[in-house]
Design an enzyme around this catalytic site. Structure first.
Site, PDB file in Angstrom:
ATOM      1  N   TYR A 164      -1.591  -0.915  10.158  1.00  0.00           N
ATOM      2  CA  TYR A 164      -2.163  -1.824   8.622  1.00  0.00           C
ATOM      3  C   TYR A 164      -0.686  -1.650   8.017  1.00  0.00           C
ATOM      4  CZ  TYR A 164      -4.024  -1.524   4.133  1.00  0.00           C
ATOM      5  OH  TYR A 164      -3.752  -1.760   2.508  1.00  0.00           O
TER       6      TYR A 164
ATOM      7  N   SER B 271       0.961  -1.308  -0.067  1.00  0.00           N
ATOM      8  CA  SER B 271      -0.377   0.112   0.040  1.00  0.00           C
ATOM      9  C   SER B 271       0.770   1.303  -0.242  1.00  0.00           C
ATOM     10  CB  SER B 271      -1.536  -0.135   1.019  1.00  0.00           C
ATOM     11  OG  SER B 271      -1.276   1.215   1.346  1.00  0.00           O
TER      12      SER B 271
HETATM   13  P1  NDP Z   1     -11.616  -5.641  -0.067  1.00  0.00           P
HETATM   14  O1  NDP Z   1     -11.601  -5.270   1.603  1.00  0.00           O
HETATM   15  O2  NDP Z   1     -12.961  -4.595  -1.008  1.00  0.00           O
HETATM   16  O3  NDP Z   1     -11.534  -6.890  -0.691  1.00  0.00           O
HETATM   17  C1  NDP Z   1     -10.763  -7.906   0.581  1.00  0.00           C
HETATM   18  C2  NDP Z   1     -11.020  -8.682  -0.113  1.00  0.00           C
HETATM   19  O4  NDP Z   1      -9.936 -10.118   0.613  1.00  0.00           O
HETATM   20  C3  NDP Z   1     -11.861  -9.409  -0.518  1.00  0.00           C
HETATM   21  O5  NDP Z   1     -12.149 -10.697  -0.757  1.00  0.00           O
HETATM   22  C4  NDP Z   1     -12.336 -10.688   1.313  1.00  0.00           C
HETATM   23  O6  NDP Z   1     -12.791 -11.655   0.533  1.00  0.00           O
HETATM   24  C5  NDP Z   1     -10.123 -10.947   1.482  1.00  0.00           C
HETATM   25  N1  NDP Z   1     -10.256 -11.733   2.248  1.00  0.00           N
HETATM   26  C6  NDP Z   1      -9.955 -11.274   3.244  1.00  0.00           C
HETATM   27  N2  NDP Z   1      -9.553 -11.700   4.737  1.00  0.00           N
HETATM   28  C7  NDP Z   1      -9.195 -13.051   4.140  1.00  0.00           C
HETATM   29  C8  NDP Z   1      -8.638 -14.313   4.963  1.00  0.00           C
HETATM   30  N3  NDP Z   1      -8.005 -14.266   5.684  1.00  0.00           N
HETATM   31  N4  NDP Z   1      -8.695 -15.352   3.575  1.00  0.00           N
HETATM   32  C9  NDP Z   1      -8.643 -14.851   2.523  1.00  0.00           C
HETATM   33  N5  NDP Z   1      -9.514 -14.070   1.784  1.00  0.00           N
HETATM   34  C10 NDP Z   1      -9.545 -12.870   2.490  1.00  0.00           C
HETATM   35  O7  NDP Z   1     -10.441  -4.357  -0.016  1.00  0.00           O
HETATM   36  P2  NDP Z   1      -9.311  -4.380  -1.089  1.00  0.00           P
HETATM   37  O8  NDP Z   1      -9.999  -4.523  -2.998  1.00  0.00           O
HETATM   38  O9  NDP Z   1      -9.512  -2.804  -1.189  1.00  0.00           O
HETATM   39  O10 NDP Z   1      -7.784  -4.585  -1.382  1.00  0.00           O
HETATM   40  C11 NDP Z   1      -7.371  -5.959  -1.496  1.00  0.00           C
HETATM   41  C12 NDP Z   1      -5.959  -5.660  -1.576  1.00  0.00           C
HETATM   42  O11 NDP Z   1      -5.215  -3.790  -2.447  1.00  0.00           O
HETATM   43  C13 NDP Z   1      -5.401  -5.119   0.236  1.00  0.00           C
HETATM   44  O12 NDP Z   1      -4.388  -5.681   0.696  1.00  0.00           O
HETATM   45  C14 NDP Z   1      -5.016  -4.552   0.183  1.00  0.00           C
HETATM   46  O13 NDP Z   1      -4.870  -4.231   1.804  1.00  0.00           O
HETATM   47  C15 NDP Z   1      -4.390  -2.949  -0.780  1.00  0.00           C
HETATM   48  N6  NDP Z   1      -4.779  -2.399  -0.714  1.00  0.00           N
HETATM   49  C16 NDP Z   1      -6.200  -1.374  -0.771  1.00  0.00           C
HETATM   50  C17 NDP Z   1      -6.271  -0.342  -1.209  1.00  0.00           C
HETATM   51  C18 NDP Z   1      -7.264   0.262  -0.922  1.00  0.00           C
HETATM   52  O14 NDP Z   1      -7.944   2.138  -1.282  1.00  0.00           O
HETATM   53  N7  NDP Z   1      -8.837  -0.250  -1.531  1.00  0.00           N
HETATM   54  C19 NDP Z   1      -5.187   0.940  -1.240  1.00  0.00           C
HETATM   55  C20 NDP Z   1      -4.124   0.039  -0.430  1.00  0.00           C
HETATM   56  C21 NDP Z   1      -3.735  -0.762  -0.824  1.00  0.00           C
HETATM   57  P3  NDP Z   1     -14.070 -12.159   1.215  1.00  0.00           P
HETATM   58  O15 NDP Z   1     -15.224 -11.632   1.265  1.00  0.00           O
HETATM   59  O16 NDP Z   1     -14.644 -13.834   1.184  1.00  0.00           O
HETATM   60  O17 NDP Z   1     -13.443 -12.595   3.038  1.00  0.00           O
END
Ligand code: NDP
Length: 246
Positions: free
Chosen positions: A154, A141
């Protein structure tokens, strides 16, 4: 949909948000895609059907990446269904914002467990199971650079992910596998919007000189580049994709 490229991509946290966009793009690029999720079975299955209807191969696989046993089974499922894994995208992540003073043990432990240990769990499997010529792409991030209040825990997990990215790239010497990280800025997903007042969202939308939030597709495009044939000489790097916030 491009011609199938015979490669298998495993995308963690691909049921929603950035991960779903990555899975869709890699499917479009001809990869067979393993769509991992932890809880959101219905959207994961819907995405798999969409990829299959477009002529691709895909599988939805439930696994909590913070569990090493789940992650082992996730790789087992990919190998059983498709014979192996070529591309690992460590996308699953969670974010809970609070000052250090206000962070309780459970919040600290869960962010470490999912973001840091979860990434470690998949990297450890990939170390012995990723096929020669493979790619690893970890999601960091841009908060690692911004370092704003309430992001300490985080950002620490993501700084750890960046450190593991560099070390792991070196540990895979001789395997013809690249290991890189993509570090998005504010991106329009549930993780970003959850709990933020509208004025904070408005301010963060204007943070980038490009004056908009990132969209999941913006990040998926970068991941697809790193997973694809044009990025073979990029290794051990962190690529910030954030419209210029830092
Ligand atoms: P979302 O919350 O929209 O989606 C998260 C995804 O991760 C979901 O598919 C969820 O699945 C899954 N997930 C969460 N916990 C687990 C777990 N323990 N095991 C397996 N799957 C899991 O997040 P984003 O799409 O925004 O984020 C994706 C990545 O990008 C993350 O690593 C985040 O830190 C990073 N990021 C995001 C930013 C942003 O502004 N959005 C900025 C910078 C980095 P389920 O619903 O089944 O739990």
């Amino acid at each position: 949909m491009n011609a199938r490229n015979q490669k298998v991509a495993l995308v963690t946290g691909a049921s929603r948000g950035i991960g779903a966009a990555i899975a869709e793009r890699l499917g479009h690029d001809g990869f067979t895609v393993v769509v991992n999720y932890a809880a959101s079975a219905a959207p994961a299955e819907a995405l798999v059907r969409k990829l299959q209807q477009a002529g691709g191969q895909a599988l939805a696989a439930k696994a909590d990446i913070s569990s090493s046993a789940d992650v082992r089974r996730l790789f087992d499922a990919a190998e059983t269904a498709f014979g192996g894994v070529d591309v690992l995208v460590n996308n699953a992540g969670i974010m809970t914002l609070s000052s250090v003073a206000d962070t309780d043990d459970a919040s600290f432990d869960r962010q470490i467990a999912v973001n840091l240990k979860g990434t470690f769990n998949t990297l450890r499997e990939a170390a012995t199971r990723l096929r020669t010529g493979g790619r690893v792409i970890n999601l960091s991030s841009s908060v690692v650079g911004l370092l704003q209040p309430t992001y300490a825990i985080y950002a620490a997990t993501k700084a750890g992910v960046e450190a593991m990215t560099s070390v792991f790239a070196k540990e895979l010497r001789g395997r013809n596998i690249t290991v890189n990280a993509v570090a998005p800025g504010p991106t329009a997903t549930e993780l970003f919007f959850k709990g933020k007042p509208q004025e904070v969202i408005d301010r963060m939308t204007k943070l980038a000189p490009l004056e908009r939030l990132g969209q999941p597709k913006d990040i998926a495009d970068v991941v697809a580049f790193l997973a694809g044939p044009d990025a073979g000489w990029i290794n051990g790097q962190v690529l910030r994709a954030n419209g210029g916030v830092i």
